[in-house]
Design a protein around this motif. Structure first.
Motif, short mmCIF file in Angstrom:
data_model
loop_
_atom_site.label_atom_id
_atom_site.label_comp_id
_atom_site.label_asym_id
_atom_site.label_seq_id
_atom_site.Cartn_x
_atom_site.Cartn_y
_atom_site.Cartn_z
N ASN A 31 0.81 -1.23 0.00
CA ASN A 31 0.00 0.00 0.00
C ASN A 31 0.84 1.27 0.00
N ASP A 32 2.12 1.17 0.36
CA ASP A 32 2.98 2.36 0.32
C ASP A 32 3.14 2.89 -1.11
N ALA A 33 2.93 2.01 -2.10
CA ALA A 33 3.03 2.45 -3.49
C ALA A 33 1.99 3.51 -3.81
N ILE A 71 -7.11 2.94 2.02
CA ILE A 71 -5.78 3.31 2.51
C ILE A 71 -5.84 4.61 3.30
N ARG A 72 -6.63 5.59 2.82
CA ARG A 72 -6.73 6.87 3.51
C ARG A 72 -7.45 6.74 4.85
N MET A 73 -8.27 5.69 4.99
CA MET A 73 -8.94 5.45 6.27
C MET A 73 -8.07 4.63 7.22
N GLY A 74 -6.85 4.33 6.79
CA GLY A 74 -5.94 3.57 7.63
C GLY A 74 -6.14 2.08 7.55
#
Length: 502
Positions: free
Chosen positions: A41-43, A72-75
């Motif tokens: 997800n770091d990509a 991803i933005r919600m963690g």
């Protein structure tokens, strides 16, 4: 859907369909990036500041990217397992279910190292598709334009759309390492050391004003204001001419020209015609009053002077736009075009209150419209990396005070103008006000008035009321009203400074 020899999944049109040019796209890049995001997800954070779902060509890829971004933005973690819950299960992708397709994307993923390059490829291809759409619309509208839609209107509309695309078509924003900013600052100091007058900015041609300001700084919005008759247009015209006259081009390694001294000037003259502006400059250079030039009240020697001045002025990098009632969006579009075609080092706008807003919010009042104008001008100064001198009116409350020197609160619709400006300069001439208060001749008051007039005649004050990166204060200058020319005062003629409180 077809699988290539390298086992990379590929979406393609039906082979039996007639051949035609498809819109630019790269399905493999989209699949590779999405796979990288699903595996690591770091990509996502390597492309999230410039890439949006709309930039993907395949609708299913838009949906996958948008859903993954939300998780991803919600963690939360975005993987083929977590993602398929939020995607329609009944969609058939080349004979595969959504879950199977997501698993295949992850299996064929690119490495995170390549994620940004893949993202840029997707982004650039999306811009190309947008360009094609704009081009198609231009052709279709030109064929079937309504009667009231003139070609000029279509050109401006196409320019607006292209510049909006150019504005959004950048992925070089975001944070930068401080060392890069530091290098730019040291380069600026080095150029100032090499430049005439040792200025970090562009010289105004007025020595004392340059000393106080360090010249006109790149990306600054400079508001030049004054009451009618003070000479704000004359000062702006003088500075613009001085900058254009001092222009010394320097050829860069990439083949472009950059100003070593002076610069290319763009002048939006919303109030005066180009002819009136030219007359002012010719009068200032030749020393022949503009009223004499307009009436033809000149001698043969004067005409020779005018001819010499016109020859000199013809070669100056000075460009005038005399369109009245122009909108801020048109100003921005035309300034960008001038920068691209001829270069641009200084932009002058005479004056803010004659500009109109973009019209996007028709119910806005004038204060909100001026806010949009000043905010846009500051953004344009930063984008083009040039100083912008924007003239502004002052409210009538100046006339109600005994001391008629302007203050920041006198700016009309002052909130946004004062806030967005990097520098605010006022022009003040005591002579103008004294001339209207002449007492009856022969009286004691008249004698006192004469002494005050002798002290004030031919002089003006340029008051720096705000400056983000320098001192405030007053710069006394010379002003010849007949030829609308500002100049430096001789040292013995200096008038007392009014301090740094303005």
């Amino acid at each position: 859907m077809a699988v290539t020899d390298s086992n990379v999944l590929k979406l393609s049109p039906d082979a039996s369909a007639p051949a035609y040019r498809s819109a630019p796209h790269n399905i493999e890049a989209e699949q590779g990036l999405l796979g990288a995001i699903l595996v690591n997800n770091d990509a996502f954070y390597r492309v999230s500041d410039f890439l949006e779902p709309k930039h993907f060509f395949e609708p299913i890829h838009q949906t996958i990217f948008e859903t993954a971004a939300s998780l991803i933005r919600m963690g939360k973690i975005a993987t083929p397992v977590t993602l398929k819950t939020f995607l329609p299960a009944d969609v058939d992708i080349g004979g595969m279910t959504v879950g199977q397709y997501l698993a295949r994307l992850a299996a064929e993923a690119t490495t995170i190292i390549n994620a940004q390059d893949y993202g840029r490829t997707i982004y650039d291809l999306s811009l190309r598709r947008d360009l094609i759409n704009i081009g198609e619309d231009m052709v279709n509208v030109a064929y079937d334009a309504p009667v009231d839609f003139t070609p000029r209107t279509q050109i401006e509309d196409a320019e607006r759309r292209l510049y909006e695309l150019a504005e959004s078509g950048r992925y070089d924003g975001g944070f930068q390492k401080f060392s890069r900013a530091l290098t730019i600052a040291i380069d600026m100091a080095a150029k100032a050391f090499q430049r005439d007058g040792k200025l970090s900015g562009i010289s105004t041609g007025l020595r004392d004003l340059d000393t106080k300001m360090g010249g006109l700084q790149h990306s600054d919005l400079i508001i030049l204001a004054g009451r009618p008759g003070m000479g704000k247009t004359s000062l702006a015209t003088n500075i613009a001419y001085n900058v254009a006259r001092a222009y010394v081009p320097d050829l860069q390694a990439d083949g472009t020209m950059k100003a070593l001294n002076g610069g290319v000037v763009g002048f939006f003259s919303c109030e005066m015609s180009g002819e009136q502006l030219a007359t002012r400059i010719v009068a200032e250079r030749s020393g022949i009053p503009s009223s004499h030039i307009r009436r033809g009240n000149i001698t043969e020697a004067d005409f020779d002077k005018l001819r010499e001045c016109s020859i000199e002025l013809q070669s100056l990098p000075f460009y005038v736009d005399e369109t009245g009632g122009i909108s801020i969006s048109q100003v921005m579009a035309r300034a960008r075009r001038l920068k691209r075609q001829k270069g641009l080092d200084l932009l002058v706008i005479d004056y803010i209150q004659l500009l109109s807003g973009s019209g996007k919010r028709g119910n806005d009042n004038r204060v909100q419209e001026v806010t949009e104008i000043t905010t846009s001008l500051k953004a344009l100064a930063k984008e083009l990396n040039v100083p912008i001198i924007a003239l502004s009116q002052l409210s009538r409350q100046v006339e109600n005070r005994d001391d008629k020197r302007p203050q920041l609160s006198d700016l009309r619709e002052s909130g946004s103008i004062e806030q967005d400006a990097d520098v605010v300069i006022f022009v003040y001439r005591e002579e103008y006000y004294l001339a209207g208060k002449q007492p009856r001749p022969g009286t004691e008051e008249h004698q006192k008035w004469q002494l005050e007039m002798e002290r004030a005649v031919g002089k003006a004050e340029v008051i720096i009321a705000k400056q983000r990166h320098g001192p405030t204060g007053t710069v006394p200058v010379q002003f010849e009203a007949s030829v609308t020319r500002f100049g430096d005062l001789a040292p013995e003629d200096m008038v007392p400074d009014h301090g740094d409180g303005y």
